[in-house]
Design an enzyme around this catalytic site. Sequence first.
Site, PDB file in Angstrom:
ATOM      1  N   SER A 176       0.800  -1.226   0.000  1.00  0.00           N
ATOM      2  CA  SER A 176       0.000   0.000   0.000  1.00  0.00           C
ATOM      3  C   SER A 176       0.832   1.275   0.000  1.00  0.00           C
ATOM      4  O   SER A 176       0.319   2.351  -0.320  1.00  0.00           O
ATOM      5  CB  SER A 176      -0.947   0.013   1.208  1.00  0.00           C
ATOM      6  OG  SER A 176      -0.220  -0.100   2.419  1.00  0.00           O
ATOM      7  N   ASP A 221      -4.140   7.644   8.299  1.00  0.00           N
ATOM      8  CA  ASP A 221      -4.974   6.722   9.062  1.00  0.00           C
ATOM      9  C   ASP A 221      -4.062   6.037  10.078  1.00  0.00           C
ATOM     10  O   ASP A 221      -2.949   6.503  10.316  1.00  0.00           O
ATOM     11  CB  ASP A 221      -5.712   5.733   8.148  1.00  0.00           C
ATOM     12  CG  ASP A 221      -4.771   4.883   7.289  1.00  0.00           C
ATOM     13  OD1 ASP A 221      -3.581   4.745   7.657  1.00  0.00           O
ATOM     14  OD2 ASP A 221      -5.225   4.346   6.263  1.00  0.00           O
ATOM     15  N   HIS A 259      -1.027   4.430   7.567  1.00  0.00           N
ATOM     16  CA  HIS A 259      -0.377   5.034   6.405  1.00  0.00           C
ATOM     17  C   HIS A 259      -0.088   6.520   6.618  1.00  0.00           C
ATOM     18  O   HIS A 259      -0.947   7.243   7.130  1.00  0.00           O
ATOM     19  CB  HIS A 259      -1.252   4.872   5.164  1.00  0.00           C
ATOM     20  CG  HIS A 259      -1.622   3.446   4.873  1.00  0.00           C
ATOM     21  ND1 HIS A 259      -2.810   2.884   5.297  1.00  0.00           N
ATOM     22  CD2 HIS A 259      -0.949   2.484   4.201  1.00  0.00           C
ATOM     23  CE1 HIS A 259      -2.855   1.623   4.902  1.00  0.00           C
ATOM     24  NE2 HIS A 259      -1.744   1.352   4.244  1.00  0.00           N
TER      25      HIS A 259
END
Length: 364
Positions: free
Chosen positions: A50, A340, A343
């Site tokens: 990610s 978040d 991340h």
Amino acid sequence: MAFLSPIILPSSSSVRVSVIILFILLSHNVAAITLSKNGTAPAVFAFGDSILDTGNNDYIVSMSKSNFPPYGRDFMGGMPTGRFSNGRVPSDFVAEELGVKKVLPAYLDPNLQLQDLLTGVCFASGGSGYDPLTPKLQSVLSLSDQLDLFKEYKSKINTAIGNERTATLLSESLFILSIGTNDLAINYFSTPLRSAHYDIPAYTDLLLEVASNFLQELYALGARVIGVISMPPIGCVPAQRTLDGGIERACYETENQAAVLFNSKLSPLIDSLNKRLPEAQLIYIDIYNPLLSLIQDPAQYAFEVVDKGCCGTGTVESGPLCNKDTPVICNDASKYIFWDSFHPTETAYRILTSAILKQIDKFF
């Protein structure tokens, strides 16, 4: 995603016109894969998880997605794109700083054009890992899957511009890999599936074996300049603080130590591969210390919040838990290191990308 179709022309004049058009297109493609005068890469290719994913998970069946608000709040147009942040991610910034393009598109995007492919794409998938078991836990693309997609990509480019030009494109481009965080945070320290059978040194050896095989396969497919990003201080991300940091939500040092151990093995592995592979220019990229610097001295970088994300409470929200119905979203994400609970924000990513580029600067 075919981009070349057979055309039946009815007359000789039409044939002459089509030949001229084809010549122009091929000439344009040759220019597109020639190194610019300042020596930048003609294309950027991203693999991993990610940290680099620019939206591939939008096109697979998985719960690991971020193609909904408030993700993308600060992206161009304010739209969610599948990037796990409020804006752009390192793969975008690397491509921009090398003068390639402002955003690096996801390979699975069905709207890609030939020129998009020629200047590089992203194969990364949020939730993936070195360990083949890790992507299975979240139904995302494994490194093996990403390699298969790259083979498909290479076949398309071969068809469009020929084998020789494709080889030139790949050999002069930058390949970047960022992966491994989910192996420790989601797999090893959160389930008994691996921890019951491997201690941390043995598990990091397993990850290194996969890393070695992946890098050698990527080299065999034509990649030459490959930047391999280290593991970050995983124990300091908000979610890990919440799970294992105690009442004070301190950094989980056991997890950080596992990341340090892996990194201490990754660097010599890259040195070894550079010696074994005659044309390889593999680069070990330290991200552990740059991110730790942000966390330990946030004021130096104008950050105010280090232990919580901007989304919701910032302690557990990530992916589906960070959504448009989340009660509170911070007003200014640039004051936060994390978007978040897992991340970084676009602002933090931009700073970290500067650290990445300094380490690959001598190659471009």
